[in-house]
Enzyme design. Structure first.
Site, PDB file in Angstrom:
ATOM      1  N   LYS A  32     -33.301  51.678 -10.236  1.00 30.40           N
ATOM      2  CA  LYS A  32     -33.865  51.058 -11.438  1.00 30.40           C
ATOM      3  C   LYS A  32     -32.938  49.963 -11.958  1.00 30.40           C
ATOM      4  O   LYS A  32     -31.764  49.908 -11.586  1.00 30.40           O
ATOM      5  CB  LYS A  32     -34.096  52.133 -12.507  1.00 30.40           C
ATOM      6  CG  LYS A  32     -32.822  52.867 -12.911  1.00 30.40           C
ATOM      7  CD  LYS A  32     -33.135  54.102 -13.754  1.00 30.40           C
ATOM      8  CE  LYS A  32     -31.847  54.834 -14.095  1.00 30.40           C
ATOM      9  NZ  LYS A  32     -32.090  56.073 -14.832  1.00 30.40           N
ATOM     10  N   ARG A 130     -36.031  63.805 -24.951  1.00 28.73           N
ATOM     11  CA  ARG A 130     -36.641  62.468 -24.953  1.00 28.73           C
ATOM     12  C   ARG A 130     -38.030  62.654 -24.340  1.00 28.73           C
ATOM     13  O   ARG A 130     -38.970  62.988 -25.045  1.00 28.73           O
ATOM     14  CB  ARG A 130     -35.784  61.466 -24.158  1.00 28.73           C
ATOM     15  CG  ARG A 130     -34.385  61.272 -24.746  1.00 28.73           C
ATOM     16  CD  ARG A 130     -33.631  60.148 -24.049  1.00 28.73           C
ATOM     17  NE  ARG A 130     -33.694  60.282 -22.585  1.00 28.73           N
ATOM     18  CZ  ARG A 130     -33.042  59.510 -21.733  1.00 28.73           C
ATOM     19  NH1 ARG A 130     -32.279  58.507 -22.191  1.00 28.73           N
ATOM     20  NH2 ARG A 130     -33.153  59.701 -20.448  1.00 28.73           N
ATOM     21  N   TYR A 258     -10.589  31.388 -29.090  1.00 26.02           N
ATOM     22  CA  TYR A 258     -11.327  31.609 -30.342  1.00 26.02           C
ATOM     23  C   TYR A 258     -10.644  32.674 -31.193  1.00 26.02           C
ATOM     24  O   TYR A 258     -10.218  33.707 -30.683  1.00 26.02           O
ATOM     25  CB  TYR A 258     -12.756  32.062 -30.041  1.00 26.02           C
ATOM     26  CG  TYR A 258     -13.643  30.979 -29.498  1.00 26.02           C
ATOM     27  CD1 TYR A 258     -13.912  29.829 -30.229  1.00 26.02           C
ATOM     28  CD2 TYR A 258     -14.233  31.117 -28.247  1.00 26.02           C
ATOM     29  CE1 TYR A 258     -14.751  28.849 -29.723  1.00 26.02           C
ATOM     30  CE2 TYR A 258     -15.074  30.142 -27.731  1.00 26.02           C
ATOM     31  CZ  TYR A 258     -15.329  29.004 -28.478  1.00 26.02           C
ATOM     32  OH  TYR A 258     -16.157  28.045 -27.979  1.00 26.02           O
ATOM     33  N   MET A 312     -17.679  32.450 -23.600  1.00 25.40           N
ATOM     34  CA  MET A 312     -18.899  32.459 -22.790  1.00 25.40           C
ATOM     35  C   MET A 312     -18.612  32.071 -21.339  1.00 25.40           C
ATOM     36  O   MET A 312     -19.167  32.643 -20.405  1.00 25.40           O
ATOM     37  CB  MET A 312     -19.935  31.491 -23.374  1.00 25.40           C
ATOM     38  CG  MET A 312     -21.296  31.589 -22.695  1.00 25.40           C
ATOM     39  SD  MET A 312     -22.461  30.350 -23.246  1.00 25.40           S
ATOM     40  CE  MET A 312     -22.802  30.870 -24.912  1.00 25.40           C
TER      41      MET A 312
HETATM   42  C1  LIG Z   1     -31.271  56.944 -14.069  1.00 17.50           C
HETATM   43  C2  LIG Z   1     -31.744  58.304 -13.721  1.00 17.50           C
HETATM   44  C3  LIG Z   1     -31.061  59.069 -12.760  1.00 17.50           C
HETATM   45  C4  LIG Z   1     -29.756  58.624 -12.154  1.00 17.50           C
HETATM   46  O1  LIG Z   1     -28.736  58.800 -13.100  1.00 17.50           O
HETATM   47  P1  LIG Z   1     -27.204  58.551 -12.689  1.00 17.50           P
HETATM   48  O2  LIG Z   1     -26.438  59.055 -13.848  1.00 17.50           O
HETATM   49  O3  LIG Z   1     -27.036  57.086 -12.497  1.00 17.50           O
HETATM   50  O4  LIG Z   1     -26.982  59.308 -11.438  1.00 17.50           O
HETATM   51  C5  LIG Z   1     -31.609  60.278 -12.399  1.00 17.50           C
HETATM   52  N1  LIG Z   1     -32.762  60.729 -12.962  1.00 17.50           N
HETATM   53  C6  LIG Z   1     -33.421  60.031 -13.889  1.00 17.50           C
HETATM   54  C7  LIG Z   1     -34.672  60.589 -14.465  1.00 17.50           C
HETATM   55  C8  LIG Z   1     -32.937  58.804 -14.310  1.00 17.50           C
HETATM   56  O5  LIG Z   1     -33.601  58.117 -15.247  1.00 17.50           O
END
Ligand SMILES: *Cc1c(COP(=O)(O)O)cnc(C)c1O
Length: 369
Positions: A32, A130, A258, A312
């Site tokens: 993701k 959640r 800065y 930046m």
């Molecule tokens: C992002 C995610 C993972 C992976 O988590 P990590 O801490 O990066 O291993 C696993 N399960 C779900 C549902 C996630 O959203």
């Protein structure tokens, strides 16, 4: 050149580490957020030995299909609309179902028997609070989905897996294991389970179930608070680098950058490095932050502190400890082998995940063979 170098061999190595840790589970490699900032197209070829990939949204899933990933794709937030559910069916994408509207879409529109969308990941809220159904909601949803011809994977997510001693872990494991047994005895013995993210894989080896869901560990960062990436034999899959674009000597009692945050206690040799928050280098770092400068002539590495405010487009580093004059255009490693992104995350009071995900489009992206 500002450069993000992706290392497919490191990704494959880290995937193999996961497989060693969880030898009897299938692996849903989490890609993701553009593969934690590494670039989904760059990582997929290195993750061919995973059983599937996990993404957060349907858009990400469709991109992965487009790129030719032909095995399992799981969408951990599930679909957001009935239209997305229909698009998921078309592309054989498996979805998490975590609330009543998603359940209804699945019951109204049942994919063909051979479709991967017939495998539903049913989300149980065991304590993260959640997404997900409570135990009763899971049982009711599971009954209806099973009757409609779906195969099920019961899934949940740890809230504190990075800290093995946190008491919520045991409670989440217990709730998950009890409900899985209930579903298997009352609905279908073949219902699968998926509990562990990276930290869970490391900390809870007795509870890996059918699918593990490694994310950050694949990219070479430590997922737990008490072990480093080195101790877990992980390799960073990204090197983030830039170069020296100017050299200066700052006189004693003169401030730089800065806010004039840092002033030189004595005459100090500094180098300007072509990286900043516009590239994704964190603006908020403490005085422990450092970079590695590579000397072109002898290929030696030197540790140099970052001075003053990150801007930046540039940072200033202290090169006064380098044995000879730093050459213009010397390579500077912001993170990679040394420093590790985990170290810079500590300096920025955040986690590696955030630093990796928020890299901007400005750096050049390349990969090693
Ligand atoms: C992002 C995610 C993972 C992976 O988590 P990590 O801490 O990066 O291993 C696993 N399960 C779900 C549902 C996630 O959203």
């Amino acid at each position: 050149m500002r450069t993000i170098t992706i290392k497919p061999k490191a990704l494959t190595h880290n995937l193999n580490q996961v497989k060693k840790m969880a030898p009897t589970s299938k692996v849903l490699a989490m890609v993701k957020s553009n593969a934690y900032g590494h670039g989904i197209a760059a990582v997929l070829p290195a993750l061919q030995q995973a059983d599937g990939i996990g993404v957060a949204t349907l858009t990400e899933a469709l991109e992965a299909r487009q790129l030719g990933w032909d095995k399992t794709i799981g969408v951990v937030e599930g679909v957001f609309t009935v239209g997305e559910w229909q698009a998921a069916i078309k592309q054989d994408i498996s979805c998490v179902i975590h609330h009543a509207p998603q359940l209804q879409w699945a019951l109204d529109d049942i994919p063909p028997a051979q479709s991967a969308t017939r495998i539903v990941w049913l989300k149980y809220n065991t304590g993260m609070n959640r997404l997900g159904f409570d135990a009763d909601g899971v049982i009711k949803a599971a009954e209806r989905l099973h009757a409609a011809g779906y195969q099920l994977v019961l899934t949940t997510h740890f809230a504190n897996a990075d800290d093995k001693e946190n008491s919520l872990n045991a409670l989440q494991i217990q709730r998950f294991s009890e409900l899985l047994t209930t579903l298997q005895t009352t609905i279908d013995a073949d219902i699968k389970g998926s509990l562990c993210n990276s930290a869970g894989i490391v900390n809870f080896s007795d509870h890996h179930y059918d699918w593990v869901r490694p994310g950050i560990i694949l990219y070479g960062s430590a997922p737990v608070i008490d072990k480093s990436a080195d101790e877990l034999n992980l390799q960073p899959a990204m090197e983030f680098s830039a170069q020296v674009i100017a050299l200066q000597t700052v006189s004693a009692n003169t401030a730089i950058g800065y806010g004039s945050l840092w002033s030189a206690p004595q005459d100090t040799k500094t180098a300007l490095v072509s990286i900043g928050y516009g590239d994704g280098y964190p603006r908020v770092i403490n005085s422990d932050a450092y970079v590695t400068v590579i000397n072109e002539t002898n290929q030696q590495s030197y540790r140099c502190t970052v001075l003053g405010r990150v801007a930046m487009d540039m940072i200033v580093i202290d090169v006064s400890d380098m044995p000879e004059d730093t050459a213009l255009n010397s390579k500077v490693i912001l993170w990679g082998d040394v420093p590790h992104v985990d170290e810079i995350a500590v300096c920025a009071d955040t986690i590696s995940y955030e630093l990796l995900c928020r890299l901007s489009i400005r750096p050049n992206r390349v990969q090693t063979q």
